[in-house]
Design an enzyme around this catalytic site. Structure first.
Site, PDB file in Angstrom:
ATOM      1  N   LYS A 224       0.895  -1.259  -0.080  1.00  9.57           N
ATOM      2  CA  LYS A 224      -0.005   0.022   0.025  1.00  9.57           C
ATOM      3  C   LYS A 224       0.786   1.256  -0.032  1.00  9.57           C
ATOM      4  O   LYS A 224       2.006   1.254   0.579  1.00  9.57           O
ATOM      5  CB  LYS A 224      -0.817  -0.132   1.182  1.00  9.57           C
ATOM      6  CG  LYS A 224      -1.864   1.011   1.425  1.00  9.57           C
ATOM      7  CD  LYS A 224      -2.616   0.770   2.504  1.00  9.57           C
ATOM      8  CE  LYS A 224      -3.840   1.922   2.736  1.00  9.57           C
ATOM      9  NZ  LYS A 224      -4.886   1.722   3.691  1.00  9.57           N
TER      10      LYS A 224
ATOM     11  N   SER B  51      -9.711   1.722   2.844  1.00 12.86           N
ATOM     12  CA  SER B  51      -8.971   2.859   1.928  1.00 12.86           C
ATOM     13  C   SER B  51      -7.930   1.654   1.382  1.00 12.86           C
ATOM     14  O   SER B  51      -7.254   2.249   0.106  1.00 12.86           O
ATOM     15  CB  SER B  51      -8.012   3.899   2.842  1.00 12.86           C
ATOM     16  OG  SER B  51      -7.312   3.232   3.644  1.00 12.86           O
TER      17      SER B  51
ATOM     18  N   SER C  83     -10.115  -0.562   7.040  1.00 15.04           N
ATOM     19  CA  SER C  83      -9.627  -0.317   5.656  1.00 15.04           C
ATOM     20  C   SER C  83      -8.812  -1.523   5.122  1.00 15.04           C
ATOM     21  O   SER C  83      -8.344  -1.582   3.839  1.00 15.04           O
ATOM     22  CB  SER C  83      -8.483   0.712   5.743  1.00 15.04           C
ATOM     23  OG  SER C  83      -9.174   2.131   5.401  1.00 15.04           O
TER      24      SER C  83
END
Ligand code: GLN
Length: 484
Positions: A76, A151, A175
């Protein structure tokens, strides 16, 4: 090759069926062919990946087999990676080349992992749909008119489309778990303090936690085994021994006590979502687990408490982005005040600004007691609810998300509606507990996920429960069409 789990790829590499270079080239090629449609990567680190793959091949040839040797992983874009842009999905950090590597990423590299690139995400990890990214929304591979969740949406969508066989994410309020559910993959948020936060760009420091997303619970166990552990660079990273997650996977669930909180099945919950989670629990019941009804009365306050605490911490954390030390700086500032004002107004997107405003308000003199302090008290009540429950049960289960993937734009103008996407995940972060989402079927062709919550440091137990479920079902093996 891309339909194989990390666990299977690891066996293939060690048996010499293919090299890490072949494997890495295969995934880089898939990213080239399919990511135009999905937008799951912000940066692809092709050269570095091939270099790491060659090093892994040499290590394998020399008999040096580590946990992740030669396995391609997507990180990420919230994790600092030395020499590589680390944007956190924001214009603010579009030009930021990290000077060091986050501990979680470093630990995986030490275990031989190959970094494919950096995945797309909501700006500063604020969102549940990946629509707040400066780099544009990510599409859900099961239906590209729908969101992948957020997210960590890039991680989950890229994994589901088999553009990477494993990924890292972070979870402040859901997330990792919510996008895992919406894309039909497995995602684990560890206990707060299990994985180092050093080098992970901070959103809400008392809630943020890094964890793995994989095609199976076994793959998550493999990645967590590498990521977890004490780090003296993060004072909140606990000095507790790391369990043998891989060794615990196969344990029987006969006699396992599963708590089923009534608050996870409210009257207004979509019946198909409720049925799906109940069906998953029935599968474990068939293997000898016992379902025990219980109540966690304070968790109905988790969303409001979170939306005071998380913005408060964010407003403080994000004050470091001032146009001077990191990232974006406005053109031709008149004076210092103008430099701060315009750099921040132009560098941050709307959702991030909303959180900074809410958080600054909640922390201000006169409002601190009414909002922040009260939210912290609610947080304690939520923690106490879970502690009481875990005296009687081993794990707690329910749906991960109140709905399957929604249409792009459907909630973009309605922040409170968007915040409700995490109604079942946020309490876990407030309590600091570990929890996992596993694929548990499909509703109208879209993946649904079931959440398994454990007591502190019981990652091994929840991975074991998910693994036993996955041995009896094949939901986690389903892949979206159209990404051949
Ligand atoms: N969707 C939640 C939020 O917007 C949680 C995000 C997260 O876990 N990073 O804050």
């Amino acid at each position: 090759m891309h339909d194989k789990t990390l666990t299977e790829l690891k066996a293939g590499l060690n048996a010499g069926d293919f090299s890490s270079r072949e494997l890495t080239e295969h995934f880089l090629d898939r990213i080239k062919r399919h990511d135009g449609e999905l937008n799951s990567f912000i940066t692809v680190t092709e050269e570095q990946a091939l270099r790491q793959a060659d090093a892994a091949d040499q290590a394998i040839a020399a008999g040096d087999h580590r946990l992740l040797t030669g396995l391609p992983i997507a990180h990420k874009d919230i994790f600092c990676t030395e020499g590589v842009r680390t944007s956190c999905g924001s214009r603010m950090l579009d030009n930021f080349i990290a000077p060091y590597t986050a501990t979680a990423v470093e630990k995986m590299a030490t275990e031989g992992a190959v970094m494919l690139g950096k995945t797309n995400m909501d700006e500063f990890a604020m969102g549940s749909s990946n629509e707040t990214s400066f780099y544009g929304p990510v599409k859900n591979p099961w239906d590209t008119e729908r969101v992948p969740g957020g997210s960590s949406g890039g991680a989950a969508a890229g994994l589901a489309a088999r553009l990477a066989p494993g990924a890292t994410g972070t979870d402040t309020g859901g997330s990792i778990r919510q996008p895992a559910a919406l894309n039909g993959v497995t995602g684990l948020k560890p206990t707060y303090g299990r994985v180092s936060r050093w080098g992970m760009i901070a959103f809400a420091s008392s809630l943020d936690q890094a964890g793995p997303l994989g095609l199976s619970a076994a793959d998550c166990a493999l990645m967590l085994q590498a990521m977890a552990g004490h780090d003296e660079k993060d004072s909140t990273c606990l000095n507790e021994p790391v369990d043998d997650y891989l060794g615990a996977l196969d344990q029987s669930v006969d006699g396992l006590k599963i708590g089923v909180p009534e608050e996870f099945f409210p009257d207004n919950l979509d019946g198909a979502i409720a049925d799906n989670a109940r069906e998953a629990m029935r599968e474990l019941e068939k293997q000898g687990a016992k379902l025990i009804k219980l109540s966690l009365p304070s968790i109905k306050l988790s969303v409001p408490a979170y939306y005071v605490i998380a913005p408060a911490e964010a407003s403080s954390n994000l004050s470091r982005f001032d146009g001077v030390r990191f990232g974006y700086r406005c053109e031709d500032p008149k004076d210092l005040e103008d430099l701060y004002k315009r750099s921040r107004s132009e560098g941050f997107g709307a959702e991030v600004k909303r959180r900074i405003l809410v958080g600054t308000y909640a922390l201000s003199a006169g409002y601190y007691d009414a909002y922040y302090k009260r939210a912290q008290k609610v947080r304690r009540l939520i923690r106490d609810d879970f502690s009481r429950a875990f005296k009687d049960v081993d794990v707690i289960m329910g749906p991960t998300s109140p709905e399957t993937a929604f249409k792009l734009g459907a909630k973009a103008d309605d922040p409170v509606n968007m915040y409700m996407a995490d109604v079942f995940t946020i309490a876990v972060n407030l309590a600091g507990l570990p929890a996992l989402s596993m694929p548990s079927g499909f509703i109208n062709g879209l993946p649904a996920g079931t959440q398994v919550i454990g007591n502190y440091f019981q990652e091994g137990r929840i991975l074991n429960v998910a693994h036993r479920y996955q041995m009896a079902t094949d939901w986690h093996q389903q892949a979206p069409g159209g990404f051949a």
